[in-house]
Design an enzyme around this catalytic site. Structure first.
Site: not given
Length: 322
Positions: A145, A184, A278-280
């Site tokens: 994502h 994901d 933003g950590n994803s």
């Protein structure tokens, strides 16, 4: 979640003049063409050729033979020594133990192995996430994502102090080697040797209550941030939502090729370490600075979830030890 930005130094103005990838793409009819996969969805693969773009069904492509990244002189010697040491150590081990040689990585070194991933879509949207460097050959794993429908992907790597500067850090154009929207996950490659990289934890080493750290780039500009917590739980999709919801998700997300049993067994590591937009795509690390999961999303207040390392290891496959 990737962070959406209205302004960012990794703009598509950088697209012109950056390194161009050219892989060999094999089709099921026997054709071989040289091009770059610029977008993947469950129903479509778009390939950039010298003469323009073309769309194919995923089933038409049977193999992508990646071009080797060019090594930058500053990193070439270090990377060669690391690789030679890894091979020598592996050669002395029993075959069953040669899947991945355990590496001792300091916390400072682990900070140097977490990238900032910026994307630019055809519609003009900008977004930022994180990525974990997992190989000295420029391999980076992140969330599907985060990559999404990117027209262009740019990566910033930390300097020797683990710092990323939106203004000063060199940007590398990344290409997508593979994606899996059901799990994901996305695998990227940048055209540079990356001597600082992370290893995977063993599945059995993931224990409830163990201290973990989430590293990433919350909000896109708070680069190289670290949050600390513990492993609160290890849960499957079936545990979390039940069979009926799993069946519904299977149909709605384009994951019909996976059985309900397989999708229901999709495992997440729950943690109270802060996982913000933003950590994803960044790593969740144990006390030995090994990857126990790839940070994916946040539910409610303080419920962070990372994709279990067993899925990441399986997804990366042979690329990790190529």
């Amino acid at each position: 979640m990737r962070t959406q930005l209205v302004a960012f130094g990794i703009l598509a103005s950088s697209v012109v003049g950056l390194p161009v990838w050219a892989d060999v793409i094999r089709f099921k009819d026997g054709t071989r063409l040289q091009g770059t996969i610029v977008k993947r969805t469950p129903t479509e693969v778009i390939v950039q050729f010298d003469y323009g773009k073309a769309s194919f069904a995923p089933a038409d492509i049977i193999e992508v033979i990646p071009e080797e990244p060019e090594a930058e002189e500053i990193n070439e010697t270090t990377a060669a020594l690391l690789e030679e040491g890894r091979k020598s150590e592996a050669a002395r081990m029993p075959e069953a133990e040669q899947q991945e040689v355990a590496r001792t990585v300091s916390f400072a070194e682990s900070m140097q192995a977490v990238a900032l991933v910026g994307i630019f879509t055809e519609g003009g949207e900008l977004g930022v996430g994180s990525g974990a460097v997992i190989s000295p050959k420029g391999l980076i794993v992140t969330n599907a994502h985060v990559v999404g429908d990117a027209e262009y992907i740019g990566v910033l790597l930390p300097d020797s102090e683990g710092t990323i500067s939106l203004e000063k850090s060199r940007e590398y154009q990344a290409r997508v080697l593979k994606t899996d929207v059901c799990y994901d996950l996305a695998l990227l490659r940048v055209p540079i040797r990356t001597p600082n990289y992370l290893s995977f934890a063993a599945d059995e080493d993931i224990r409830l209550g163990e201290e973990v750290r989430a590293i990433g780039n919350p909000l896109g500009f708070l680069t190289g941030s670290v949050s600390k917590g513990v492993i609160s739980s290890v849960r499957t999709a079936k545990d979390m939502v039940g069979d009926q919801v799993v069946d519904a998700l299977q149909k709605e997300t384009g994951c019909q090729h996976l059985s309900g049993r397989v999708l229901g067994g999709f495992t997440m590591v729950q943690t109270d370490a802060a996982i913000n937009p933003g950590n994803s795509g960044g790593p969740l690390l144990n006390s030995r600075n090994e990857i126990v999961g790839i940070n994916s999303y946040l539910l409610g207040s303080g419920l962070g979830f990372a994709i279990h390392v067993k899925h990441v290891r399986q997804f990366v496959g042979v690329y990790k030890n190529e």
